[in-house]
Design an enzyme around this catalytic site. Structure first.
Site, PDB file in Angstrom:
ATOM      1  N   ASN A  11       0.640  -1.094  -0.084  1.00  0.00           N
ATOM      2  CA  ASN A  11       0.177  -0.164  -0.206  1.00  0.00           C
ATOM      3  C   ASN A  11       1.058   1.385  -0.474  1.00  0.00           C
ATOM      4  O   ASN A  11       0.136   2.232  -0.049  1.00  0.00           O
ATOM      5  CB  ASN A  11      -0.984  -0.166   1.112  1.00  0.00           C
ATOM      6  CG  ASN A  11      -2.585  -0.689   1.135  1.00  0.00           C
ATOM      7  OD1 ASN A  11      -2.566  -1.296  -0.586  1.00  0.00           O
ATOM      8  ND2 ASN A  11      -2.338  -2.019   2.031  1.00  0.00           N
ATOM      9  N   ARG A  18      -3.571   9.534  -0.605  1.00  0.00           N
ATOM     10  CA  ARG A  18      -4.713   9.241   0.478  1.00  0.00           C
ATOM     11  C   ARG A  18      -4.092   9.804   1.899  1.00  0.00           C
ATOM     12  O   ARG A  18      -2.691   9.444   1.800  1.00  0.00           O
ATOM     13  CB  ARG A  18      -5.444   8.120   0.503  1.00  0.00           C
ATOM     14  CG  ARG A  18      -5.853   7.958  -0.731  1.00  0.00           C
ATOM     15  CD  ARG A  18      -7.575   7.881  -0.903  1.00  0.00           C
ATOM     16  NE  ARG A  18      -7.768   8.418  -2.087  1.00  0.00           N
ATOM     17  CZ  ARG A  18      -8.489   6.493  -2.933  1.00  0.00           C
ATOM     18  NH1 ARG A  18      -8.915   5.800  -2.448  1.00  0.00           N
ATOM     19  NH2 ARG A  18      -9.336   7.221  -3.994  1.00  0.00           N
ATOM     20  N   ASN A  74      10.262   0.108   4.630  1.00  0.00           N
ATOM     21  CA  ASN A  74       9.060  -0.369   5.059  1.00  0.00           C
ATOM     22  C   ASN A  74       8.080  -1.211   5.522  1.00  0.00           C
ATOM     23  O   ASN A  74       8.123  -1.055   3.513  1.00  0.00           O
ATOM     24  CB  ASN A  74       7.691   1.426   5.354  1.00  0.00           C
ATOM     25  CG  ASN A  74       7.369   1.453   5.910  1.00  0.00           C
ATOM     26  OD1 ASN A  74       6.462   0.643   6.638  1.00  0.00           O
ATOM     27  ND2 ASN A  74       6.845   2.965   5.655  1.00  0.00           N
ATOM     28  N   GLU A  98      14.259  -1.082  10.370  1.00  0.00           N
ATOM     29  CA  GLU A  98      12.656  -0.999   9.995  1.00  0.00           C
ATOM     30  C   GLU A  98      12.508   1.257   9.842  1.00  0.00           C
ATOM     31  O   GLU A  98      12.466   1.768  10.929  1.00  0.00           O
ATOM     32  CB  GLU A  98      12.455  -1.360  10.848  1.00  0.00           C
ATOM     33  CG  GLU A  98      10.530  -2.284  10.486  1.00  0.00           C
ATOM     34  CD  GLU A  98      10.015  -2.651  11.731  1.00  0.00           C
ATOM     35  OE1 GLU A  98      10.665  -3.435  12.315  1.00  0.00           O
ATOM     36  OE2 GLU A  98       8.789  -2.011  12.870  1.00  0.00           O
TER      37      GLU A  98
HETATM   38  O1  CA2 Z   1       3.150   4.062   9.463  1.00  0.00           O
HETATM   39  C1  CA2 Z   1       4.293   3.467   8.845  1.00  0.00           C
HETATM   40  O2  CA2 Z   1       5.088   3.621   7.893  1.00  0.00           O
HETATM   41  C2  CA2 Z   1       3.640   2.310   8.423  1.00  0.00           C
HETATM   42  O3  CA2 Z   1       4.322   0.983   7.740  1.00  0.00           O
HETATM   43  C3  CA2 Z   1       2.375   2.194   6.540  1.00  0.00           C
HETATM   44  C4  CA2 Z   1       1.664   0.983   6.832  1.00  0.00           C
HETATM   45  C5  CA2 Z   1       0.832   0.624   8.740  1.00  0.00           C
HETATM   46  O4  CA2 Z   1       0.369  -0.525   8.009  1.00  0.00           O
HETATM   47  C6  CA2 Z   1       2.065   0.205   9.400  1.00  0.00           C
HETATM   48  O5  CA2 Z   1       1.014   0.259  10.419  1.00  0.00           O
HETATM   49  C7  CA2 Z   1       2.994   1.840   9.505  1.00  0.00           C
HETATM   50  C8  CA2 Z   1       0.428   1.302   5.675  1.00  0.00           C
HETATM   51  C9  CA2 Z   1       0.929   2.400   4.486  1.00  0.00           C
HETATM   52  C10 CA2 Z   1      -0.169   1.877   3.817  1.00  0.00           C
HETATM   53  O6  CA2 Z   1       0.213   3.268   3.267  1.00  0.00           O
HETATM   54  C11 CA2 Z   1      -1.246   4.443   2.778  1.00  0.00           C
HETATM   55  C12 CA2 Z   1      -1.033   5.124   1.546  1.00  0.00           C
HETATM   56  C13 CA2 Z   1      -1.233   6.055   1.710  1.00  0.00           C
HETATM   57  C14 CA2 Z   1      -2.525   5.512   1.920  1.00  0.00           C
HETATM   58  C15 CA2 Z   1      -3.415   4.706   2.264  1.00  0.00           C
HETATM   59  C16 CA2 Z   1      -2.138   4.048   2.410  1.00  0.00           C
END
Ligand code: CA2
Length: 141
Positions: A11, A18, A74, A98
């Site tokens: 994602n 978003r 990440n 990380e």
């Molecule tokens: O804070 C972070 O970098 C995370 O690795 C992001 C992950 C999340 O599941 C981790 O708990 C923390 C989610 C990435 C989703 O990225 C998006 C970016 C834009 C819009 C929606 C989701």
């Protein structure tokens, strides 16, 4: 010339499109460009890869061994679930940092646990996209 791998999991290709309140407005391309600007003066370069697939991330971690001085990773939500990615990191010599853009400890309790942190060189959380640059600087010898 030193080489770093910027690796992003599921994602994170949506960054900048978003949820800017949580993840900021920069895209992965913007983040890569900032890392390049940070490390170029030290004769380092960066390759960037992103996948939404666990097995692909594992293959890239294996392939990175002996090719890079460090991985800035990440792992997205796989952080909290993936023993397979943990085992992949354990199986290589290349050090991994990380990185999380958001402060996962201020969020839902399921984000408080990392399957990966204890096999990584270190962890940077909650410093926004700057965390990637800080991780890159750590690897500069
Ligand atoms: O804070 C972070 O970098 C995370 O690795 C992001 C992950 C999340 O599941 C981790 O708990 C923390 C989610 C990435 C989703 O990225 C998006 C970016 C834009 C819009 C929606 C989701």
């Amino acid at each position: 010339m030193g080489k770093l791998l910027l690796l992003n999991g599921p994602n994170l290709n949506r960054l900048g499109k978003r949820e800017p309140d949580i993840y900021g407005s920069e895209t992965l391309e913007d983040i890569k460009e900032k890392i390049i600007a940070t490390i170029e003066p030290y004769q380092y370069q960066v390759d960037a890869k992103q996948s939404n697939h666990e097995g692909q991330l594992i293959d890239w971690i294996h392939e990175a061994d002996k090719c890079y001085q460090g991985i800035i990773f990440n792992p997205g939500a796989y952080t909290h679930t993936s023993i397979a990615i943990r085992d992949a990191i354990s199986s290589v010599d290349v050090p991994v940092i990380e990185v999380h853009i958001s402060n996962v400890h201020k969020r839902e309790s399921f984000r408080h646990t990392s399957m990966l942190a204890s096999v990584c060189e270190g962890q940077i959380v909650g410093l926004g996209s700057k965390g990637y640059q800080l991780a890159a600087m750590y690897f500069i010898k």
